[in-house]
Design an enzyme around this catalytic site. Structure first.
Site, PDB file in Angstrom:
ATOM      1  N   SER A 167      -4.012  32.268  -3.883  1.00  0.00           N
ATOM      2  CA  SER A 167      -3.084  31.195  -3.525  1.00  0.00           C
ATOM      3  C   SER A 167      -1.867  31.776  -2.811  1.00  0.00           C
ATOM      4  CB  SER A 167      -2.631  30.450  -4.785  1.00  0.00           C
ATOM      5  OG  SER A 167      -1.483  29.671  -4.491  1.00  0.00           O
ATOM      6  N   HIS A 201      -6.640  30.311  -1.083  1.00  0.00           N
ATOM      7  CA  HIS A 201      -6.423  28.996  -1.675  1.00  0.00           C
ATOM      8  C   HIS A 201      -5.152  28.400  -1.076  1.00  0.00           C
ATOM      9  CE1 HIS A 201      -6.785  26.081  -5.027  1.00  0.00           C
ATOM     10  NE2 HIS A 201      -5.460  26.122  -5.074  1.00  0.00           N
ATOM     11  N   ASP A 217      -2.553  25.408  -1.049  1.00  0.00           N
ATOM     12  CA  ASP A 217      -2.036  24.313  -1.873  1.00  0.00           C
ATOM     13  C   ASP A 217      -1.238  23.337  -1.029  1.00  0.00           C
ATOM     14  OD1 ASP A 217      -2.870  24.918  -4.584  1.00  0.00           O
ATOM     15  OD2 ASP A 217      -1.617  26.710  -4.421  1.00  0.00           O
ATOM     16  N   MET A 219       0.860  19.950  -0.867  1.00  0.00           N
ATOM     17  CA  MET A 219       1.625  19.065  -1.764  1.00  0.00           C
ATOM     18  C   MET A 219       2.462  18.096  -0.948  1.00  0.00           C
ATOM     19  SD  MET A 219       2.993  21.926  -4.412  1.00  0.00           S
ATOM     20  CE  MET A 219       1.877  23.085  -5.188  1.00  0.00           C
ATOM     21  N   HIS A 252      -6.671  22.882  -1.301  1.00  0.00           N
ATOM     22  CA  HIS A 252      -6.462  22.083  -2.520  1.00  0.00           C
ATOM     23  C   HIS A 252      -5.443  20.990  -2.217  1.00  0.00           C
ATOM     24  CE1 HIS A 252      -4.761  22.191  -6.936  1.00  0.00           C
ATOM     25  NE2 HIS A 252      -5.373  21.061  -6.673  1.00  0.00           N
ATOM     26  N   MET A 281      -3.154  18.265  -3.160  1.00  0.00           N
ATOM     27  CA  MET A 281      -2.418  17.595  -4.236  1.00  0.00           C
ATOM     28  C   MET A 281      -1.586  16.505  -3.576  1.00  0.00           C
ATOM     29  SD  MET A 281      -1.406  20.993  -6.355  1.00  0.00           S
ATOM     30  CE  MET A 281      -1.733  22.000  -4.918  1.00  0.00           C
ATOM     31  N   MET A 304      -7.423  22.416 -13.454  1.00  0.00           N
ATOM     32  CA  MET A 304      -6.023  22.860 -13.426  1.00  0.00           C
ATOM     33  C   MET A 304      -5.628  23.384 -14.809  1.00  0.00           C
ATOM     34  SD  MET A 304      -5.113  22.490 -10.354  1.00  0.00           S
ATOM     35  CE  MET A 304      -3.466  23.145 -10.656  1.00  0.00           C
ATOM     36  N   ASP A 346      -7.314  27.018 -11.853  1.00  0.00           N
ATOM     37  CA  ASP A 346      -6.123  27.193 -11.025  1.00  0.00           C
ATOM     38  C   ASP A 346      -4.859  27.091 -11.875  1.00  0.00           C
ATOM     39  OD1 ASP A 346      -4.260  27.249  -8.991  1.00  0.00           O
ATOM     40  OD2 ASP A 346      -4.886  25.357  -8.072  1.00  0.00           O
ATOM     41  N   GLY A 392      -1.735  30.093 -13.594  1.00  0.00           N
ATOM     42  CA  GLY A 392      -1.421  31.025 -14.685  1.00  0.00           C
ATOM     43  C   GLY A 392      -2.464  32.083 -14.945  1.00  0.00           C
TER      44      GLY A 392
HETATM   45  C1  DX5 Z   1      -0.241  24.830  -8.617  1.00  0.00           C
HETATM   46  C2  DX5 Z   1      -1.152  25.391  -7.560  1.00  0.00           C
HETATM   47  C3  DX5 Z   1      -1.705  26.750  -7.843  1.00  0.00           C
HETATM   48  C4  DX5 Z   1      -0.687  27.830  -7.981  1.00  0.00           C
HETATM   49  C5  DX5 Z   1      -1.298  29.048  -8.610  1.00  0.00           C
HETATM   50  O1  DX5 Z   1       0.037  23.513  -8.310  1.00  0.00           O
HETATM   51  O2  DX5 Z   1      -2.259  24.508  -7.401  1.00  0.00           O
HETATM   52  O3  DX5 Z   1      -2.684  27.100  -6.883  1.00  0.00           O
HETATM   53  O4  DX5 Z   1      -0.116  28.186  -6.769  1.00  0.00           O
HETATM   54  O5  DX5 Z   1      -0.304  29.980  -8.770  1.00  0.00           O
HETATM   55  P1  DX5 Z   1      -0.153  30.871 -10.079  1.00  0.00           P
HETATM   56  O6  DX5 Z   1      -1.354  31.776 -10.112  1.00  0.00           O
HETATM   57  O7  DX5 Z   1       1.121  31.559  -9.844  1.00  0.00           O
HETATM   58  O8  DX5 Z   1      -0.124  29.949 -11.269  1.00  0.00           O
HETATM   59 ZN    ZN Z   2      -4.040  25.080  -6.204  1.00  0.00          ZN
END
Ligand code: DX5
Ligand code: ZN
Length: 214
Positions: A6, A30, A32, A34, A63, A65, A134, A172, A174
């Site tokens: 990511s 990946h 993200d 948003m 991804h 969101m 998630m 996805d 942590g």
């Molecule tokens: C959260 C994202 C993740 C995030 C993962 O909304 O979808 O992809 O960036 O990042 P880490 O690995 O730092 O949790």
């Molecule tokens: Zn993500």
């Protein structure tokens, strides 16, 4: 198991250099997306995805969101996405979204937030190419892994084997060298952000994760 990196918490000023460092060790990126509506944060759009696609060989795992995935799917297809994942919670007719992604010859993924039951995915599992669980509340990188994701990926692996489905199982949020061992046996693709992008030595952390998944 593969790692999908990511880029959310990367320094976009140095994106090119940072991607160059990992390009031989990472296959999937990946991305993200948003919209400040489905999640309380805004990231980037198709133009960044397109420029990454033009200059790199990564498999692009997008991804979404966002509240209205249908509206933007063509833009992310044109930008070079290989997988497009949307949220079950965002749409009224998930099957129509899956079909729409497939119509564009791109692989379709479906994702659920931590408070959504994994069984809600059952009607769609025979149609999708990827399921993304998630393990943090979507919106930000660098959050703590939520343990309720463990049972979800294990359930998905069981159903996949029982029914002979072909979706990739992904998680996805942590993921670190401490949390990956709890789920690696169920996964095809682990999304990892800050554990790699925030590391002093990102290649070393990639190797640590690869070692766990063996
Ligand atoms: C959260 C994202 C993740 C995030 C993962 O909304 O979808 O992809 O960036 O990042 P880490 O690995 O730092 O949790
Ligand atoms: Zn993500």
């Amino acid at each position: 198991m593969n790692i999908s990196l990511s880029i959310l918490n990367m320094n976009y000023n140095h994106l090119k250099e940072e991607l160059n460092i990992v390009k031989d060790d990472i296959q999937y990126l990946h991305l993200d997306i948003m919209d400040g509506h489905f999640v309380p944060n805004i990231s980037f759009g198709p133009s960044l995805v397109k420029s990454i696609h033009k200059e790199n060989q990564f498999i692009l795992d997008t991804h979404l969101m966002i509240s209205d995935p249908m509206k933007y799917i063509p833009d992310f297809v044109n930008a070079g996405s290989d997988f497009i994942t949307f949220h079950l919670e965002a749409v009224d007719d998930p099957k129509a979204v899956i079909d729409y992604i497939h119509k564009h010859n791109v692989k379709a993924g479906i994702s659920i937030k931590p408070n959504t039951k994994v069984e809600a995915l059952l009607p769609y599992l025979s149609f999708v190419d990827l399921v993304l669980i998630m393990s943090v509340e979507p919106g930000f990188g660098g959050q703590q892994f939520m343990e309720n994701a463990i049972d979800k990926v294990s359930y998905l692996k069981k159903i996949k084997e029982q029914k002979g489905y072909s979706y990739l199982i992904s998680i996805d949020g942590g993921i670190t060298d401490e949390t990956l061992p709890k789920v690696s046996s169920y996964l095809d693709l682990a999304v990892v952000g800050s554990y790699i992008t925030g590391a002093v030595d990102s290649l070393k952390n990639i190797q640590k994760l690869k070692h766990i998944s063996k």
